[in-house]
Write a protein that holds these residues in place. Structure first.
Motif, mmCIF file in Angstrom:
data_model
loop_
_atom_site.group_PDB
_atom_site.id
_atom_site.type_symbol
_atom_site.label_atom_id
_atom_site.label_comp_id
_atom_site.label_asym_id
_atom_site.label_seq_id
_atom_site.Cartn_x
_atom_site.Cartn_y
_atom_site.Cartn_z
ATOM 1 N N GLY A 28 17.453 23.457 74.871
ATOM 2 C CA GLY A 28 16.510 22.654 75.642
ATOM 3 C C GLY A 28 16.290 21.269 75.069
ATOM 4 N N GLU A 29 16.944 20.972 73.940
ATOM 5 C CA GLU A 29 16.779 19.669 73.300
ATOM 6 C C GLU A 29 17.412 18.559 74.152
ATOM 7 N N LEU A 30 18.540 18.882 74.806
ATOM 8 C CA LEU A 30 19.261 17.898 75.625
ATOM 9 C C LEU A 30 19.116 18.258 77.099
ATOM 10 N N THR A 31 18.500 17.375 77.882
ATOM 11 C CA THR A 31 18.386 17.600 79.329
ATOM 12 C C THR A 31 18.928 16.407 80.119
ATOM 13 N N GLY A 32 19.468 15.403 79.415
ATOM 14 C CA GLY A 32 19.966 14.196 80.073
ATOM 15 C C GLY A 32 21.461 14.248 80.321
ATOM 16 N N PRO A 33 22.011 13.141 80.892
ATOM 17 C CA PRO A 33 23.436 13.106 81.249
ATOM 18 C C PRO A 33 24.344 13.073 80.012
ATOM 19 N N THR A 34 25.616 13.443 80.235
ATOM 20 C CA THR A 34 26.558 13.652 79.124
ATOM 21 C C THR A 34 27.600 12.559 78.909
ATOM 22 N N PRO A 35 27.758 11.555 79.798
ATOM 23 C CA PRO A 35 28.787 10.544 79.504
ATOM 24 C C PRO A 35 28.582 9.913 78.131
ATOM 25 N N GLY A 36 29.666 9.789 77.379
ATOM 26 C CA GLY A 36 29.602 9.169 76.059
ATOM 27 C C GLY A 36 29.303 10.147 74.937
ATOM 28 N N LEU A 37 28.899 11.376 75.265
ATOM 29 C CA LEU A 37 28.614 12.356 74.214
ATOM 30 C C LEU A 37 29.914 13.040 73.760
ATOM 31 N N ALA A 38 30.006 13.311 72.447
ATOM 32 C CA ALA A 38 31.162 14.037 71.889
ATOM 33 C C ALA A 38 32.470 13.469 72.423
ATOM 34 N N MET A 39 32.628 12.150 72.249
ATOM 35 C CA MET A 39 33.807 11.458 72.791
ATOM 36 C C MET A 39 35.092 12.116 72.308
ATOM 37 N N GLY A 40 36.053 12.234 73.235
ATOM 38 C CA GLY A 40 37.326 12.848 72.909
ATOM 39 C C GLY A 40 37.396 14.307 73.327
ATOM 40 N N TYR A 41 36.223 14.902 73.626
ATOM 41 C CA TYR A 41 36.213 16.261 74.177
ATOM 42 C C TYR A 41 36.181 16.175 75.702
ATOM 43 N N VAL A 42 36.932 17.060 76.344
ATOM 44 C CA VAL A 42 37.031 17.069 77.800
ATOM 45 C C VAL A 42 35.719 17.566 78.407
ATOM 46 N N GLN A 43 35.185 16.807 79.373
ATOM 47 C CA GLN A 43 34.015 17.246 80.117
ATOM 48 C C GLN A 43 34.465 17.807 81.468
ATOM 49 N N ALA A 44 33.646 18.725 82.010
ATOM 50 C CA ALA A 44 34.066 19.435 83.224
ATOM 51 C C ALA A 44 32.935 19.532 84.236
ATOM 52 N N ASN A 45 33.325 19.459 85.516
ATOM 53 C CA ASN A 45 32.442 19.803 86.624
ATOM 54 C C ASN A 45 32.276 21.323 86.673
ATOM 55 N N LEU A 46 31.130 21.793 87.174
ATOM 56 C CA LEU A 46 30.868 23.227 87.276
ATOM 57 C C LEU A 46 30.505 23.604 88.709
ATOM 58 N N VAL A 47 31.127 24.670 89.208
ATOM 59 C CA VAL A 47 30.740 25.282 90.488
ATOM 60 C C VAL A 47 30.624 26.787 90.245
ATOM 61 N N ILE A 48 29.535 27.392 90.679
ATOM 62 C CA ILE A 48 29.337 28.840 90.543
ATOM 63 C C ILE A 48 29.111 29.431 91.932
ATOM 64 N N LEU A 49 29.924 30.428 92.262
ATOM 65 C CA LEU A 49 29.905 31.051 93.589
ATOM 66 C C LEU A 49 29.908 32.567 93.456
ATOM 67 N N PRO A 50 29.410 33.288 94.464
ATOM 68 C CA PRO A 50 29.601 34.742 94.470
ATOM 69 C C PRO A 50 31.081 35.108 94.658
ATOM 70 N N LYS A 51 31.454 36.255 94.134
ATOM 71 C CA LYS A 51 32.824 36.758 94.230
ATOM 72 C C LYS A 51 33.372 36.705 95.653
ATOM 73 N N ASP A 52 32.506 36.988 96.656
ATOM 74 C CA ASP A 52 32.958 37.010 98.050
ATOM 75 C C ASP A 52 33.557 35.674 98.482
#
Lengths: 263, 263
Positions: B19-43
Motif C-alpha cells: 500500500g506504500e505505492l498507489t501512483g503511476p509506474t512510468p520511470g520506476l525500476a527502469m530496464g524492467y518490462v512493464q505490462a498491461n493487465l486484463v483479468i477475465l472469467p474463464k468463460d
C-alpha cells in the motif's frame, strides 16, 4: 497425377478435398506456408492455446479456428480443415485409432483447430541461401530427438521439447541462425548446436523420430525446436479425443513463406 | 517516499502490495518490462486469448495465468496480480464501477489474468538511441487515436485498433522502425506513418486518449499499435465482469527490456 502441377495452396487443398491427393505434401505448392494441425474439444482448447503461447519456439501458432468452425479464416479463407489435408490421425484416450482421409463424420460443434508453423518455411530459406539441408539431400525424413529441455506447462499439457537436427559447419550455423531468426512463426533460430548430450540426446545416430543423416567431420549438429513437440505433449496428456494431420501430410495455407518474416 | 529508490521490479511490486505505492509506474525500476493487465472469467478467456493471438501488434502477450491463480509464473514467479499493481479498475456490464488498490475481495476461482506488453519497452530503446519521444520531452501522456484499421475478431471481441503517435523526421522514422522491429512483444515496428486520415484519424491535434503533442515542420506523425486496443475492445464487449490495471499503473515484470528482443 502430376504433383508439380500444384502451384498454389488452393490447388493442393482442392485435390485433397476431392480425394485426388492422399500422399505427403513436402515440395507441393512451393513458397506457400505449410502447417501442422491439432484439433481438440473446446474443454481442452484454452490450456492448449496457453501451452502454445508459452512455448512459441516449438508451437508457433499461425491460426486458431472459432469453436465449431472448420475454417482457418486468417490464413486460408474458405478452406476446411475437415477435408483439405490429404490424411489425418484420430486418437482416443491417447491411442491412435484411425487414419482417415477426411474428418466429415467425426466433426463436432465443440472442436477447435490449431494450425502450427512448420520447418519447411525456414528450410526453403536455407536452401535459397545455398545452406545444406542434409535430410533433403539424402531424401530422408529429418532426424528428430526428445531432449531434456522442459516445455513450460499449461494445465494438463507438459513434456520435453522435441528438436530436429541439421548438420552444418560453424560458419554455416551462424548464417542459418541469422536467416531463421527472421522466421519466429516457423520455429525461429536454433535452440542448440554442438554436444547433443548437453540437451539430453545420448545417441545422435539414433533419432527418436525420422531418419539418421550423415554428419561430416567439419560439421556440428544444429538443433531447432520441432512441431512434433505439441503432438508428443498431446499424446502424453492422453486426451479422450484429439485429431491431427498424418505426419508429412500438412495443411497448405494461403500465406507465402515471406509473410512469416518478422518484419 | 523516494520513487527512484525502486531499482527492481520486485521492489515496486512489494511497495504496491504493502500500500506504500498507489501512483503511476512510468520511470520506476527502469530496464524492467512493464505490462498491461486484463483479468477475465474463464468463460471469456479462450476468446480473449484467441483475440490476442490474432492481433499480436496491439496485444503482445507476455504471460497468462492459470485459471484461478493470481501468479504470473513465467514473468514474475511469486508475484500476485491481485495486490502487486498500484491501482486497478473494475468494470461490470461495461461500466467502470470502482478503482481499488487491490483485488483481494474481488478475486474468484474462475479468473484468468493476461499480461500484455507495453510501449515503455520500445520507448526506452528509442531514448537510448537518442531518438525523440515527444510526449516524454513535454511531460505529457502519449497521444492515442482510434483508427479505421479493424482488429481480427475472435468470439465476442472485435473493434478498431488504437494507435499511439510519436512525431519524427523521416530518417528518425527509419531508425525507429529498425529498433522497434526487434521488440515484437512490445508492439513492434510502427503500423503507419504520415497522413493520419488514411487510417481514419480526422484531427491529429485531437487524440481520443492522452494528450496532444507538438509536430515540428520537418516531422511526420509515426503510429504504433497500442495496448489500449484490448481495453477498448473489452469495454465494447460489455462483459459482465472484467478488471484491469488503472491506466499508467502497470505491472512490473522480472523481465529485462532486452529479454523482449526477438533474438
Amino acid at each position: 497425377m502430376n504433383l508439380e502441377s500444384f502451384t498454389t495452396a488452393a490447388a493442393v487443398r482442392h485435390a485433397a478435398r476431392s480425394g485426388e491427393l492422399t500422399g505427403p505434401t513436402p515440395g507441393l505448392a512451393m513458397g506457400y506456408v505449410q502447417a501442422n494441425l491439432v484439433i481438440l474439444p473446446k474443454d481442452d482448447a484454452f490450456d492448449f492455446l496457453l501451452f502454445c503461447q508459452r512455448n512459441p519456439r516449438p508451437c508457433p501458432l499461425l491460426d486458431v479456428t472459432e469453436v465449431g468452425s472448420p475454417e482457418p479464416r486468417t490464413i486460408a479463407p474458405g478452406a476446411d480443415i475437415r477435408t483439405d489435408l490429404p490424411a489425418y490421425r484420430v486418437f482416443r484416450d491417447g491411442q491412435l485409432v484411425d487414419e482417415p482421409t477426411n474428418l466429415l463424420g467425426l466433426w463436432r460443434d465443440d472442436l477447435v483447430g490449431f494450425l502450427i508453423g512448420c520447418s519447411f518455411t525456414f528450410e526453403n530459406a536455407l536452401l535459397a541461401a545455398d545452406l545444406p539441408v542434409r535430410h533433403i539431400e539424402e531424401c530422408r525424413n529429418v532426424p528428430m530427438y526428445r531432449t531434456n529441455i522442459a516445455c513450460k506447462p499449461a494445465g494438463r499439457f507438459h513434456g520435453p521439447m522435441v528438436v530436429s537436427m541439421r548438420p552444418m559447419t560453424p560458419s554455416q550455423t551462424v548464417r542459418a541462425t541469422t536467416i531463421c531468426s527472421r522466421f519466429p512463426r516457423a520455429h525461429g533460430a536454433p535452440i542448440h548446436f554442438g554436444n547433443p548430450e548437453s540437451i539430453g540426446i545420448p545417441r545422435i545416430d539414433q533419432p527418436d523420430f525420422g531418419d539418421s543423416v550423415q554428419i561430416r567431420p567439419d560439421e556440428i549438429p544444429v538443433f531447432w525446436a520441432c512441431g512434433v513437440t505439441p503432438q508428443a505433449v498431446i499424446m502424453e496428456a492422453k486426451l479422450p479425443f484429439v485429431m491431427t494431420h498424418k505426419p508429412g501430410h500438412m495443411f497448405l495455407t494461403d500465406l507465402r513463406d515471406h509473410e512469416l518474416e518478422n518484419l
